[in-house]
Design a protein around this motif. Structure first.
Motif, mmCIF file in Angstrom:
data_model
loop_
_atom_site.group_PDB
_atom_site.id
_atom_site.type_symbol
_atom_site.label_atom_id
_atom_site.label_comp_id
_atom_site.label_asym_id
_atom_site.label_seq_id
_atom_site.Cartn_x
_atom_site.Cartn_y
_atom_site.Cartn_z
ATOM 1 N N TYR A 94 0.818 -1.212 0.000
ATOM 2 C CA TYR A 94 0.000 0.000 0.000
ATOM 3 C C TYR A 94 0.853 1.264 0.000
ATOM 4 C CZ TYR A 94 0.933 0.337 5.015
ATOM 5 O OH TYR A 94 1.537 0.444 6.231
ATOM 6 N N ARG A 95 2.128 1.161 0.350
ATOM 7 C CA ARG A 95 3.007 2.329 0.366
ATOM 8 C C ARG A 95 3.641 2.604 -0.995
ATOM 9 N NH1 ARG A 95 6.407 0.214 5.323
ATOM 10 N NH2 ARG A 95 5.706 -1.691 4.345
ATOM 11 N N ASN A 96 3.609 1.624 -1.892
ATOM 12 C CA ASN A 96 4.218 1.760 -3.217
ATOM 13 C C ASN A 96 3.215 2.443 -4.157
ATOM 14 O OD1 ASN A 96 5.765 1.517 -5.481
ATOM 15 N ND2 ASN A 96 6.062 -0.695 -5.324
ATOM 16 N N MET A 97 3.106 3.764 -4.035
ATOM 17 C CA MET A 97 2.084 4.506 -4.772
ATOM 18 C C MET A 97 2.353 4.550 -6.273
ATOM 19 S SD MET A 97 -0.053 5.151 -2.526
ATOM 20 C CE MET A 97 -1.133 6.167 -3.458
ATOM 21 N N SER A 98 3.607 4.526 -6.676
ATOM 22 C CA SER A 98 3.907 4.554 -8.110
ATOM 23 C C SER A 98 3.413 3.283 -8.791
ATOM 24 C CB SER A 98 5.405 4.730 -8.339
ATOM 25 O OG SER A 98 6.115 3.650 -7.768
ATOM 26 N N ILE B 272 -8.108 3.375 2.762
ATOM 27 C CA ILE B 272 -8.495 3.480 4.168
ATOM 28 C C ILE B 272 -7.530 4.392 4.925
ATOM 29 C CG2 ILE B 272 -8.648 2.148 6.321
ATOM 30 C CD1 ILE B 272 -9.831 -0.131 4.589
ATOM 31 N N LEU B 273 -6.249 4.325 4.587
ATOM 32 C CA LEU B 273 -5.249 5.156 5.255
ATOM 33 C C LEU B 273 -5.137 6.551 4.636
ATOM 34 C CD1 LEU B 273 -2.515 2.447 5.741
ATOM 35 C CD2 LEU B 273 -3.964 3.457 7.485
ATOM 36 N N SER B 274 -6.048 6.893 3.747
ATOM 37 C CA SER B 274 -6.135 8.206 3.089
ATOM 38 C C SER B 274 -4.935 8.520 2.204
ATOM 39 C CB SER B 274 -6.312 9.328 4.115
ATOM 40 O OG SER B 274 -7.482 9.120 4.848
ATOM 41 N N SER B 275 -4.248 7.512 1.723
ATOM 42 C CA SER B 275 -3.187 7.745 0.747
ATOM 43 C C SER B 275 -3.774 7.915 -0.646
ATOM 44 C CB SER B 275 -2.208 6.571 0.729
ATOM 45 O OG SER B 275 -1.629 6.407 1.989
ATOM 46 N N LEU B 276 -4.917 7.265 -0.879
ATOM 47 C CA LEU B 276 -5.634 7.356 -2.152
ATOM 48 C C LEU B 276 -7.059 7.814 -1.886
ATOM 49 C CD1 LEU B 276 -4.834 4.068 -4.114
ATOM 50 C CD2 LEU B 276 -4.302 6.366 -4.814
ATOM 51 N N PRO B 277 -7.638 8.595 -2.789
ATOM 52 C CA PRO B 277 -9.047 8.951 -2.616
ATOM 53 C C PRO B 277 -9.950 7.789 -3.023
ATOM 54 C CG PRO B 277 -8.202 9.930 -4.613
ATOM 55 C CD PRO B 277 -7.038 9.274 -3.935
ATOM 56 N N PHE B 278 -11.120 7.709 -2.421
ATOM 57 C CA PHE B 278 -12.078 6.681 -2.817
ATOM 58 C C PHE B 278 -12.632 6.989 -4.198
ATOM 59 C CE2 PHE B 278 -11.995 5.632 1.639
ATOM 60 C CZ PHE B 278 -12.156 4.265 1.631
#
Length: 108
Positions: free
Chosen positions: A30-34, A71-77
């Motif tokens: 989930y931390r690997n946003m790229s 859920i951790l707000s790194s990505l928008p729903f």
């Protein structure tokens, strides 16, 4: 020509093998946003396995990682930018006229 004596011919088309979308060194997390952002549509939806060309196991891991990031707000729903745009509204005159007529009838 009999059906039993037909020879099958292979087509001479050459297929270019595509590179896999996830390399062997990439961690599905989930931390690997790229990595995660490649498998999300413009609207923020998770793309299907057929579109992504992923294996079943990879698609499951990508889906879990995307949901954890949401859920951790790194990505928008949802990525719906049209929601915040203002449109010009026309003045509502018909409603006030009808109200004035009702009030005028009640007062008479």
């Amino acid at each position: 020509m009999d059906k039993s004596k037909r020879t099958f011919r292979k087509s001479k088309r050459s297929f270019r093998r595509r590179l896999p979308p996830i390399g062997s060194g990439d961690r599905i997390d989930y931390r690997n946003m790229s990595l995660i952002s490649r498998f999300i549509s413009e609207q923020g939806k998770i793309l299907s396995r057929r579109v992504n060309r992923l294996t079943l196991k990879q698609q499951r891991l990508i889906t879990i990682a995307i949901k954890q990031a949401r859920i951790l707000s790194s990505l928008p729903f949802l990525n719906n930018e049209k929601q915040f745009e203002r449109t010009e509204s026309t003045p509502r005159t018909t409603g006030t006229r009808a109200r004035k007529k009702k009030i005028g009838l009640l007062l008479n």
